[in-house]
Write an enzyme that holds these catalytic residues in place. Structure first.
Site, short mmCIF file in Angstrom:
data_model
loop_
_atom_site.label_atom_id
_atom_site.label_comp_id
_atom_site.label_asym_id
_atom_site.label_seq_id
_atom_site.Cartn_x
_atom_site.Cartn_y
_atom_site.Cartn_z
N ASP A 1 3.49 1.82 -4.59
CA ASP A 1 2.52 2.58 -5.36
C ASP A 1 2.26 1.75 -6.61
OD1 ASP A 1 1.18 4.22 -7.14
OD2 ASP A 1 2.34 6.01 -6.64
N ASP B 1 0.87 -1.19 0.00
CA ASP B 1 0.00 0.00 0.00
C ASP B 1 0.90 1.24 0.00
OD1 ASP B 1 -3.27 0.14 1.04
OD2 ASP B 1 -2.14 2.03 0.94
N TYR C 1 -14.34 5.48 -13.08
CA TYR C 1 -14.16 4.30 -12.22
C TYR C 1 -14.75 3.06 -12.89
CZ TYR C 1 -14.91 1.48 -7.92
OH TYR C 1 -14.93 0.49 -6.97
N LYS D 1 -12.78 -0.32 -13.98
CA LYS D 1 -13.15 -1.64 -13.44
C LYS D 1 -13.61 -2.58 -14.56
CE LYS D 1 -12.40 -0.92 -8.99
NZ LYS D 1 -11.45 -1.71 -8.19
N1 LIG Z 1 -16.32 -0.24 -0.52
C1 LIG Z 1 -17.16 -0.35 -1.54
O1 LIG Z 1 -18.35 0.01 -1.46
C2 LIG Z 1 -16.69 -0.95 -2.84
C3 LIG Z 1 -17.63 -1.24 -3.84
C4 LIG Z 1 -17.21 -1.82 -5.03
C5 LIG Z 1 -15.87 -2.10 -5.23
N2 LIG Z 1 -14.97 -1.79 -4.25
C6 LIG Z 1 -13.56 -2.09 -4.51
O2 LIG Z 1 -13.02 -2.79 -3.41
C7 LIG Z 1 -11.67 -2.41 -3.21
C8 LIG Z 1 -11.45 -1.90 -1.80
O3 LIG Z 1 -12.37 -0.86 -1.51
P1 LIG Z 1 -12.33 -0.12 -0.09
O4 LIG Z 1 -13.67 0.44 0.12
O5 LIG Z 1 -11.74 -1.01 0.92
O6 LIG Z 1 -11.34 1.09 -0.44
P2 LIG Z 1 -10.35 1.94 0.47
O7 LIG Z 1 -10.23 3.27 -0.17
O8 LIG Z 1 -10.75 1.90 1.91
O9 LIG Z 1 -8.96 1.17 0.33
C9 LIG Z 1 -8.20 1.28 -0.83
C10 LIG Z 1 -6.74 1.08 -0.47
O10 LIG Z 1 -5.96 1.25 -1.66
C11 LIG Z 1 -4.81 2.00 -1.34
N3 LIG Z 1 -4.29 2.68 -2.53
C12 LIG Z 1 -4.82 3.73 -3.21
N4 LIG Z 1 -4.00 4.08 -4.20
C13 LIG Z 1 -2.94 3.24 -4.18
C14 LIG Z 1 -1.77 3.12 -4.96
N5 LIG Z 1 -1.50 3.95 -5.99
N6 LIG Z 1 -0.90 2.14 -4.67
C15 LIG Z 1 -1.15 1.29 -3.63
N7 LIG Z 1 -2.23 1.37 -2.84
C16 LIG Z 1 -3.11 2.35 -3.12
C17 LIG Z 1 -5.29 3.00 -0.30
O11 LIG Z 1 -4.21 3.56 0.43
C18 LIG Z 1 -6.22 2.14 0.54
O12 LIG Z 1 -5.52 1.51 1.59
C19 LIG Z 1 -11.35 -1.40 -4.30
O13 LIG Z 1 -10.82 -2.07 -5.42
C20 LIG Z 1 -12.71 -0.84 -4.64
O14 LIG Z 1 -12.77 -0.28 -5.93
C21 LIG Z 1 -15.35 -1.22 -3.07
#
Ligand SMILES: NC(=O)c1ccc[n+]([C@@H]2O[C@H](COP(=O)([O-])OP(=O)(O)OC[C@H]3O[C@@H](n4cnc5c(N)ncnc54)[C@H](O)[C@@H]3O)[C@@H](O)[C@H]2O)c1
Length: 258
Positions: free
Chosen positions: A64, A38, A156, A160
């Site tokens: 990253d 992360d 987004y 995806k």
């Molecule tokens: N929470 C939801 O409602 C939801 C719905 C559909 C899909 N998703 C997908 O599930 C996954 C997790 O979602 P979440 O809600 O836990 O998100 P979140 O934002 O809480 O966590 C995302 C993580 O990715 C890390 N990140 C961002 N940019 C980065 C980079 N360039 N390099 C490395 N790490 C990086 C962030 O620091 C964070 O820890 C994502 O792929 C999201 O698109 C989430």
């Protein structure tokens, strides 16, 4: 069912918080060693400690996912410190909400760069060690927004949806090397970190607005990080070894794509 993950090595990107953190913890609960990747260093190290406390090896590698050299270093470090890479769950992402006509070009670039190119960088870097061991499981976290669209999430959804098409091609390429590639597609999912955001977007538990949103889900409820993590870890295990090139929604029936 024992998933057979004891002693396996899993890389989880985006695991400093949210769904990724719970995926890492679930791997650890199953006895797998985990590599936390992360950009958030303090939180990422804390998740590694959380996993170690469950009795497995865990380490944090600041990564990253948009930078190929970071991702290369992540995979090299995992192999050096843990001896191999059995599974990758690529969860790192960002999102932006707003009408497309008013979305600045830089914003699309950022979303596509993190979500889609991040996935491609990670898939590319793990393919080599997995092919050498003639086995591996890759799971990309998508979103139902990328399956059926979402009016306020164009960039987004594009990213995806791109992951879904990419993963099917990659599954065909890597299948002969014994590597599975699948996408897990969540709907709205509650995490420890997004309570405030969810309340802003869809109201609080019991509010009429939230009930209206939940009525779009066959199960009439939103998912939790645990709901998603359980399926991610299953897809990353040998128990799902004959599943590849698939997109599996974990969304309580929000989308039912045949
Ligand atoms: N929470 C939801 O409602 C939801 C719905 C559909 C899909 N998703 C997908 O599930 C996954 C997790 O979602 P979440 O809600 O836990 O998100 P979140 O934002 O809480 O966590 C995302 C993580 O990715 C890390 N990140 C961002 N940019 C980065 C980079 N360039 N390099 C490395 N790490 C990086 C962030 O620091 C964070 O820890 C994502 O792929 C999201 O698109 C989430």
């Amino acid at each position: 069912m024992d998933l057979g993950l004891k002693g396996k090595v899993a890389i989880v990107t985006g695991s400093a918080q949210g769904i990724g953190r719970v995926v890492a913890r679930t791997f650890a609960q199953e006895g797998a060693n985990v590599v936390i990747a992360d950009i958030q260093e303090d939180k990422g190290k804390a998740v590694a400690q959380e996993c170690q406390a469950l009795g497995v090896k865990a380490l944090f590698v600041r990564t990253d996912v948009t930078k190929y050299e970071d991702v290369e270093n992540l995979v090299k470090t995992a192999v050096k410190e843990m001896g191999k890479v059995d599974a990758l769950v690529h969860d790192a992402a960002t999102f932006v909400i707003g009408p497309f006509r008013r979305l600045p070009r830089d914003t699309w670039n950022k979303v596509i760069n993190i979500c889609l190119f991040g996935a491609m960088n990670c898939g590319h870097a793990v393919a080599e060690p997995m092919a050498a061991q003639k086995k591996g499981h890759i799971v990309f976290v998508g979103s139902d927004a990328g399956r059926i669209g979402d009016a306020s999430q164009t960039a987004y959804s594009a990213a995806k949806g791109g992951i879904m098409a990419f993963s099917k091609s990659l599954a065909q390429e890597l299948g002969p090397s014994g590597i599975t590639v699948n996408v897990l597609s969540p709907g709205l999912t509650l995490t420890a970190e997004n309570t405030e955001l969810m309340e802003k977007l869809i109201g609080k538990e019991g509010d009429e607005k939230r009930q209206r949103v939940c009525s779009l889900y066959a199960l009439r409820k939103l998912g939790t990080a645990e709901d998603v993590a359980n399926v991610a870890v299953f897809l990353a295990s040998d128990r799902a070894g004959h599943v590849t090139g698939q997109v599996l929604s974990v969304s309580g029936g929000y989308s039912m794509v045949g």
